[in-house]
Write an enzyme that holds these catalytic residues in place. Structure first.
Site, PDB file in Angstrom:
ATOM      1  N   HIS A  65      49.427  14.202  21.947  1.00 44.19           N
ATOM      2  CA  HIS A  65      48.712  15.472  21.833  1.00 44.19           C
ATOM      3  C   HIS A  65      49.064  16.175  20.530  1.00 44.19           C
ATOM      4  CE1 HIS A  65      48.594  19.913  22.679  1.00 44.19           C
ATOM      5  NE2 HIS A  65      47.364  19.593  23.002  1.00 44.19           N
ATOM      6  N   GLU A  68      47.219  14.519  17.739  1.00 43.36           N
ATOM      7  CA  GLU A  68      45.804  14.945  17.746  1.00 43.36           C
ATOM      8  C   GLU A  68      45.627  16.246  16.964  1.00 43.36           C
ATOM      9  OE1 GLU A  68      43.248  17.812  20.213  1.00 43.36           O
ATOM     10  OE2 GLU A  68      44.390  16.480  21.541  1.00 43.36           O
TER      11      GLU A  68
END
Length: 426
Positions: A65, A68
């Protein structure tokens, strides 16, 4: 590009596996102004332990995450500005299993596709920018921690699994992201962000041959190896703990009950088990079930109650939950209904109606740009062709669904997470 026809669905697509190993699939949407591109990486929140070129890695929870977030940074500027200059609406997400970057637009599609590929294929991290992002992601984590809907499922997964990384929130914890460095991001990028570990799916009215040549031009020419993932020892079917309880600022107790399932690793059995699990959940306590009506009329559940199946590599479960004044009563009612179904079965007409309805919803989803791209990528990473779903639905039998309920919905496989209003504990 190779054209594939699916007469049963009235659909077609063009696809080619590029020399670098990336699968490019173009779903024609003739006559539509909207164009949609979805670039998926087979790297999600659960991929924190892996081996690459003989070296074992254990990276901090939440790193997929975190990565990202940082992929939008380019050496010259932020990719969001480049998308905005060409009228595109971009976004990204990280799930337990994949990371995806996508945009929609009605103009300058090729320029926006250039930006998407440049962004995902150009890692650019500095210690300063990584440190700046830490505070932003920590705020996001605290927001999820303050959400009863998020917290009850995170508690459920932690109750259920002993080792599998699904037991850790997708974004990690404030403590785990504190360990992430720019070098760690580069390590994960170099391990997983390889074209052979990606799929690009486009839903648009475009010249497929031109787009294919453009993608070949903009991506690396050679294929590289991808990591071997490690999700821990095979999980026993008994949960870690039968129950957890915490308090939050909620008006009504929130709960989620889960039943641990054997995990199917890859291939068409992944979708078959998902279909069986979802139909089982509907028959057991879905909106059209007798139990749902009974619980609703007695005031034990409201319209927010739902049930379904969730599966990924190494971890699967059937869950049900929502708000209730008496979560334990709902849980016991589900167990009792599962026992009845195990002995008496269910009406064939109910099974056929639910299967037909589910197949119809999935077929209608083919009209959606976002859903068709996401599903194509997700199932490809699971080792199957998404367009095979009509045949897989046809193979699902009432006996398989009844057997699933008999095997899975049992007290020894169950756990429950409950969130009580603070005043109830005072």
């Amino acid at each position: 590009m190779n054209k594939r026809e699916f007469p049963r669905l009235g659909e077609s697509c063009y696809e080619e596996v590029l020399p670098n190993g990336m699968l490019l699939r173009i779903v024609p949407k003739r006559g539509f102004a909207k164009k949609y591109a979805f670039l998926a990486v087979n790297f999600g929140a659960i991929d924190t332990s892996f081996t690459l070129d003989g070296t074992k890695y254990r990276v901090p929870d939440g790193i997929a995450h975190y990565l990202e977030h940082k992929m939008f940074d380019l050496p010259e500027e932020n990719a969001m500005n480049l998308f905005a200059a060409h009228g595109a609406s971009p976004n990204a997400f990280t799930s337990y299993g994949i990371t995806a970057y996508y945009f929609s637009c009605t103009q300058d599609f090729e320029e926006n596709l250039r930006t998407l590929l440049s962004m995902v294929l150009t890692p650019y991290f500095t210690e300063k920018s990584v440190e700046k992002e830490r505070g932003i992601i920590a705020q996001e984590i605290r927001m999820y921690e303050d959400s009863a809907d998020s917290r009850v499922y995170e508690d459920l997964f932690e109750n259920m699994f002993a080792e599998h990384p699904i037991r850790v929130p997708i974004a990690g914890t404030v403590e785990s992201i504190g360990e992430i460095t720019a070098q760690m991001l580069y390590d994960c990028y170099n391990a997983f962000y390889q074209p052979a570990n990606m799929m690009l799916c486009i839903a648009a009215d475009v010249d497929q041959e031109r787009i294919c040549e453009l993608v070949k031009e903009l991506t690396p020419q050679e294929a590289k190896g991808v990591p071997v993932r490690d999700y821990g020892a095979k999980e026993e079917m008994r949960c870690v703990r039968p129950r957890s309880q915490r308090t939050m600022t909620v008006s009504m107790p929130a709960f989620s009950v889960g039943f641990k399932c054997e995990s199917v690793e890859e291939g068409e059995e992944v979708m078959r088990e998902e279909i069986i699990g979802d139909i089982a959940a509907e028959i057991l306590c879905g909106e059209s079930s007798a139990l749902y009506s009974q619980l609703y009329e007695s005031g034990l559940i409201d319209a927010g109650f739902s049930a379904g199946f969730e599966g990924m590599k190494g971890a699967s479960l059937l869950s049900a939950g929502g708000d209730s004044k008496d979560p334990n009563a709902v849980y016991q009612a589900i167990l009792k209904e599962a026992e009845r179904i195990s002995k008496e079965g269910f009406e064939l007409s109910q099974f056929e109606r639910l299967k037909k309805s589910a197949l119809g919803r999935r077929t209608r989803d083919l009209d959606g740009f976002e859903s068709v791209c996401y599903r194509n990528c997700a199932y490809y990473f699971d080792g199957m062709d998404y367009y095979r779903f009509p045949e897989i639905y046809a193979s699902v039998t009432p006996e398989a669904v009844q057997g699933f309920i008999t095997r899975v919905v049992r007290e020894e496989r169950a756990t429950m997470a409950i969130i009580l209003p603070k005043e109830e504990m005072e």
